[in-house]
Design a protein around this motif. Sequence first.
Motif, mmCIF file in Angstrom:
data_model
loop_
_atom_site.group_PDB
_atom_site.id
_atom_site.type_symbol
_atom_site.label_atom_id
_atom_site.label_comp_id
_atom_site.label_asym_id
_atom_site.label_seq_id
_atom_site.Cartn_x
_atom_site.Cartn_y
_atom_site.Cartn_z
ATOM 1 N N PHE A 225 0.833 -1.199 0.000
ATOM 2 C CA PHE A 225 0.000 0.000 0.000
ATOM 3 C C PHE A 225 0.870 1.251 0.000
ATOM 4 O O PHE A 225 0.632 2.205 -0.739
ATOM 5 C CB PHE A 225 -0.921 -0.034 1.227
ATOM 6 N N ARG A 226 1.907 1.236 0.812
ATOM 7 C CA ARG A 226 2.819 2.380 0.891
ATOM 8 C C ARG A 226 3.462 2.661 -0.469
ATOM 9 O O ARG A 226 3.481 3.815 -0.930
ATOM 10 C CB ARG A 226 3.898 2.102 1.955
ATOM 11 N N GLU A 227 3.933 1.611 -1.113
ATOM 12 C CA GLU A 227 4.570 1.781 -2.439
ATOM 13 C C GLU A 227 3.580 2.343 -3.447
ATOM 14 O O GLU A 227 3.892 3.225 -4.238
ATOM 15 C CB GLU A 227 5.105 0.433 -2.938
ATOM 16 N N ASP A 228 2.349 1.801 -3.379
ATOM 17 C CA ASP A 228 1.316 2.264 -4.303
ATOM 18 C C ASP A 228 0.976 3.737 -4.063
ATOM 19 O O ASP A 228 0.749 4.506 -4.997
ATOM 20 C CB ASP A 228 0.068 1.386 -4.130
ATOM 21 N N CYS A 229 0.978 4.127 -2.795
ATOM 22 C CA CYS A 229 0.688 5.531 -2.457
ATOM 23 C C CYS A 229 1.801 6.454 -2.972
ATOM 24 O O CYS A 229 1.532 7.557 -3.476
ATOM 25 C CB CYS A 229 0.538 5.702 -0.950
ATOM 26 N N LEU A 230 3.039 6.002 -2.837
ATOM 27 C CA LEU A 230 4.164 6.825 -3.303
ATOM 28 C C LEU A 230 4.057 7.070 -4.805
ATOM 29 O O LEU A 230 4.237 8.194 -5.297
ATOM 30 C CB LEU A 230 5.494 6.139 -2.966
ATOM 31 N N LEU A 231 3.723 6.003 -5.532
ATOM 32 C CA LEU A 231 3.574 6.121 -6.979
ATOM 33 C C LEU A 231 2.413 7.047 -7.319
ATOM 34 O O LEU A 231 2.514 7.932 -8.180
ATOM 35 C CB LEU A 231 3.320 4.715 -7.557
ATOM 36 N N SER A 232 1.328 6.849 -6.605
ATOM 37 C CA SER A 232 0.129 7.639 -6.839
ATOM 38 C C SER A 232 0.388 9.129 -6.601
ATOM 39 O O SER A 232 -0.068 9.995 -7.347
ATOM 40 C CB SER A 232 -0.975 7.095 -5.929
ATOM 41 N N ARG A 233 1.162 9.439 -5.562
ATOM 42 C CA ARG A 233 1.484 10.838 -5.282
ATOM 43 C C ARG A 233 2.310 11.428 -6.429
ATOM 44 O O ARG A 233 2.111 12.579 -6.819
ATOM 45 C CB ARG A 233 2.250 10.935 -3.962
ATOM 46 N N GLU A 234 3.192 10.612 -6.964
ATOM 47 C CA GLU A 234 3.991 11.070 -8.107
ATOM 48 C C GLU A 234 3.111 11.397 -9.307
ATOM 49 O O GLU A 234 3.333 12.356 -10.035
ATOM 50 C CB GLU A 234 4.965 9.968 -8.517
ATOM 51 N N TYR A 235 2.073 10.557 -9.499
ATOM 52 C CA TYR A 235 1.151 10.796 -10.623
ATOM 53 C C TYR A 235 0.392 12.118 -10.476
ATOM 54 O O TYR A 235 -0.100 12.659 -11.440
ATOM 55 C CB TYR A 235 0.114 9.678 -10.703
ATOM 56 N N GLY A 236 0.240 12.567 -9.223
ATOM 57 C CA GLY A 236 -0.482 13.820 -9.011
ATOM 58 C C GLY A 236 -1.665 13.695 -8.078
ATOM 59 O O GLY A 236 -2.399 14.659 -7.860
ATOM 60 N N PHE A 237 -1.876 12.491 -7.524
ATOM 61 C CA PHE A 237 -2.990 12.331 -6.583
ATOM 62 C C PHE A 237 -2.663 13.045 -5.281
ATOM 63 O O PHE A 237 -1.509 13.045 -4.825
ATOM 64 C CB PHE A 237 -3.260 10.844 -6.319
ATOM 65 N N THR A 238 -3.692 13.635 -4.675
ATOM 66 C CA THR A 238 -3.464 14.464 -3.478
ATOM 67 C C THR A 238 -4.038 13.840 -2.209
ATOM 68 O O THR A 238 -3.907 14.389 -1.118
ATOM 69 C CB THR A 238 -4.104 15.851 -3.667
ATOM 70 N N GLY A 239 -4.723 12.708 -2.351
ATOM 71 C CA GLY A 239 -5.300 12.030 -1.185
ATOM 72 C C GLY A 239 -5.801 10.664 -1.621
ATOM 73 O O GLY A 239 -5.656 10.281 -2.794
ATOM 74 N N ARG A 240 -6.383 9.921 -0.670
ATOM 75 C CA ARG A 240 -6.753 8.551 -1.031
ATOM 76 C C ARG A 240 -7.931 8.045 -0.200
ATOM 77 O O ARG A 240 -8.058 8.374 0.980
ATOM 78 C CB ARG A 240 -5.541 7.640 -0.816
ATOM 79 N N SER A 241 -8.731 7.200 -0.828
ATOM 80 C CA SER A 241 -9.808 6.526 -0.100
ATOM 81 C C SER A 241 -9.248 5.297 0.579
ATOM 82 O O SER A 241 -8.406 4.601 0.004
ATOM 83 C CB SER A 241 -10.916 6.086 -1.068
ATOM 84 N N VAL A 242 -9.722 5.020 1.788
ATOM 85 C CA VAL A 242 -9.261 3.836 2.516
ATOM 86 C C VAL A 242 -10.459 3.034 3.009
ATOM 87 O O VAL A 242 -11.574 3.551 3.126
ATOM 88 C CB VAL A 242 -8.350 4.203 3.715
ATOM 89 N N ILE A 243 -10.171 1.751 3.294
ATOM 90 C CA ILE A 243 -11.237 0.882 3.796
ATOM 91 C C ILE A 243 -10.907 0.291 5.156
ATOM 92 O O ILE A 243 -11.716 -0.436 5.719
ATOM 93 C CB ILE A 243 -11.513 -0.281 2.811
ATOM 94 N N HIS A 244 -9.691 0.587 5.648
ATOM 95 C CA HIS A 244 -9.292 -0.036 6.919
ATOM 96 C C HIS A 244 -8.482 0.967 7.738
ATOM 97 O O HIS A 244 -7.654 1.687 7.181
ATOM 98 C CB HIS A 244 -8.436 -1.286 6.632
ATOM 99 N N PRO A 245 -8.692 0.980 9.054
ATOM 100 C CA PRO A 245 -7.974 1.961 9.886
ATOM 101 C C PRO A 245 -6.459 1.874 9.777
ATOM 102 O O PRO A 245 -5.765 2.890 9.905
ATOM 103 C CB PRO A 245 -8.438 1.641 11.307
ATOM 104 N N ASP A 246 -5.934 0.671 9.520
ATOM 105 C CA ASP A 246 -4.471 0.541 9.423
ATOM 106 C C ASP A 246 -3.893 1.350 8.262
ATOM 107 O O ASP A 246 -2.698 1.642 8.234
ATOM 108 C CB ASP A 246 -4.078 -0.938 9.228
ATOM 109 N N GLN A 247 -4.735 1.653 7.276
ATOM 110 C CA GLN A 247 -4.231 2.371 6.099
ATOM 111 C C GLN A 247 -4.140 3.889 6.320
ATOM 112 O O GLN A 247 -3.488 4.588 5.547
ATOM 113 C CB GLN A 247 -5.152 2.099 4.896
ATOM 114 N N VAL A 248 -4.787 4.366 7.374
ATOM 115 C CA VAL A 248 -4.910 5.810 7.569
ATOM 116 C C VAL A 248 -3.546 6.479 7.725
ATOM 117 O O VAL A 248 -3.234 7.474 7.060
ATOM 118 C CB VAL A 248 -5.818 6.107 8.787
ATOM 119 N N ALA A 249 -2.713 5.917 8.601
ATOM 120 C CA ALA A 249 -1.421 6.551 8.895
ATOM 121 C C ALA A 249 -0.555 6.633 7.643
ATOM 122 O O ALA A 249 0.148 7.625 7.429
ATOM 123 C CB ALA A 249 -0.702 5.765 9.988
#
Lengths: 243, 90, 413
Positions: free
Chosen positions: A208-232
């Motif tokens: 998830f962390r790796e995917d978020c890093l890539l996503s931020r590079e693409y230009g995404f500014t935030g993310r939807s989550v389904i589990h509390p562990d993903q929030v941090a």
Amino acid sequence: MSVAAEPLVYFYVPGYKPNYIEYAMTFYPMNIILCLEDGTPEEKKLEARYVVKNALQEFSSDSEHTLIVRVNSVHTPHWEQDLEELVPERPARIRLPMVRTAEDLRQVERKVQDVIHQRSLNYSPSYEVMIECCEAIFNLGEIHQASQNIYAFTFGGTDYFDDCVAKGLVDPALEVRKAKQKLGEYCRSVGLQCFDTTYMAYRDLEGFREDCLLSREYGFTGRSVIHPDQVAVVQDIYGISIA
Amino acid sequence: MNVSAGSIESSDIKIVIEEGHAAMQCMNMVPELTDRQVYEYVVPILKQYGLADLSPQIWFNGANEWVIRSRCEALAYSLNPVNQREGVTG
Amino acid sequence: MFTTYRLELPEPVTLNKLQIPVFTHMFLQNVSAHKVQVDPIQGKRISVTYLSSYPREQIEREVAIFLERFTPEHDEASASSAEILEPELNMVELDEPPLEKLCSCCTPGNQRNISDDLLEQRWLTLLKNQELAYHRPIITLLEYFDQSYVDYVGRRIGDCQQRQYSVLLPASFAEKMNYFHSAPMHLLLATHLSHDHETMKSFAADVSANNGKLPQDCGPYLETPPYILQSAPCYKVYMEMEDQVFEDNTAFVLKGQSFRNEGKRVYLLERLLNFTMREFVFLGTPEYVTRMRDLTLGWTIEWMEAAGLKGECALANDPFFLPGKVKQNFKVPKHVKYEVRADIPYKNDTISIASYDTHGDFFAKTFNFRLRDNAETWSGCIGLGLERVVWSFLQQYGLQSEHWPAAIPESVK
């Protein structure tokens, strides 16, 4: 209703489960998406609508959360009824799934304005438009032009993948990455917020962390989550601008 | 017409309306409440939605008022003949 | 009707995922609250829900007292973790069972919670006070899974001595193993009125004056409980074996009721005050007991796979037998308990359906039973919670029997 929550984390809560909603309101001081679409099974659509309606009333004075409603898409039989019941409760934003064309968005706008006029509401709607199919990526500019009230674009990864499969595209995963890149670049170029899709393997925090890093590079500014562990992870990664 | 809404999960209420069911039946799942307390809490809300006279079967597991209202509203909508194209779960 | 408020846990308490269920259980046993929830992100905050008619100051006082006691360094009752006991026990390092291989990989077809369906389709009836009536489909499934487990695992174990016991465990027997220290919050006691004639008369008069209800304070009328309701059927095997010398490694098979005061956490077949357990008990050499642990865990997973039940084996941290105060130097394995957990798809979670406890020489020393030729005698047991097997099976496949795995016979569907 307050819109104070930081625009980074968007926590999905199934609309038909009042106990989940109460739990989220107790412990997640962030953007809460009350989901009537994929988070609610077909046979629970009606009762979910009334749970979400009453939740919006119940928590109208809440100051810790931004309450967003994801209604059903215009390609289902549910969306008009969703808007009729929920627009009068003035959700902070309305998340619109499966917007394929500019006309899809205009249809929603017309319906929302009808409800506002019929009920003489003091309400300025704000939309999070979900891009979930190849057609929508193609029509991105037109969709953006169709409404003055777009708060953000969001990406729907699972549906986009399924659309690529249905179209017989050779590498659906690659198509998803290309679409995300295109959407991120577009939003960055027009200064619009852009939120990435959910990551269903919630136990795989490293992935998830790796995917978020890539996503931020693409230009995404935030993310939807389904589990509390993903929030941090989301707060950590999207909280830092790469601009 | 048989309709139901809600669930027996914690903080929820399940209401079932079945044709031919003789009387209201209220099952209290919260140990610290008496059946009487549950009845006095739930029935006035059912009355507001015109459901109390339909012999509902109720399982109460600690729902707050807003939750009871949402379940009643869904049932009232479903029982309205104008709306019966879209049924509540059941 | 309900009021909810949040508060921060006192420093330095932070609850991790394993501690949350213990905390929640103990909280509800000690505080007059309807519900307590723990912040899942940091484990630093809780929310307390209570009846609005209950005085707020009273609840806050109860919460404060509980939190003060729960702070780990003051908390003996939470000694579910072996760590607190570690210095007093002679820990033995054993080879671990191959946990990574102990996984039943099936593909359940149901994602929805079946709780409501069970009531609507009248497989279960909810009675007053959280009691349940099992109807025919549930009874059939309980019988089927029990028999198929005995057939599958029992046959592989080989010669087993069959036993059937009552649910009552003499208090004197429990005292001997320091039972009352280990998990007092789960105790259910069985007692009766004092035999004294005057006390009986006074009790009857009190009931009459109270319109047929039990007196609010029954204590003066009751004898000190001569029995407890057993928390596991296998205790009776150790009781039967007291002061015995036996020739060879021995296996027992028994079915019985387990009683645990789960308080407000009782929920359908998932968590019951009393449930049915199928048990195999092993007495013999440490090698035999440890080998049976690995074998029965493996066979249990194979049995699950054959039945279509998805789950896995995991290390557990709440051994059922270790007392809070250890008086003798017992030899017990470092990891005394392993669980078999079944998937509950609708909440992306698992529940324990069986557990294997390796007691080391705890019961053998406590009750003075031993092998004739061996200085060292150990015991171990595997217990399958039948209601939870049925619960997880139905959560995985739903109530429509046409969607059940092909292995389930037509006679059960």
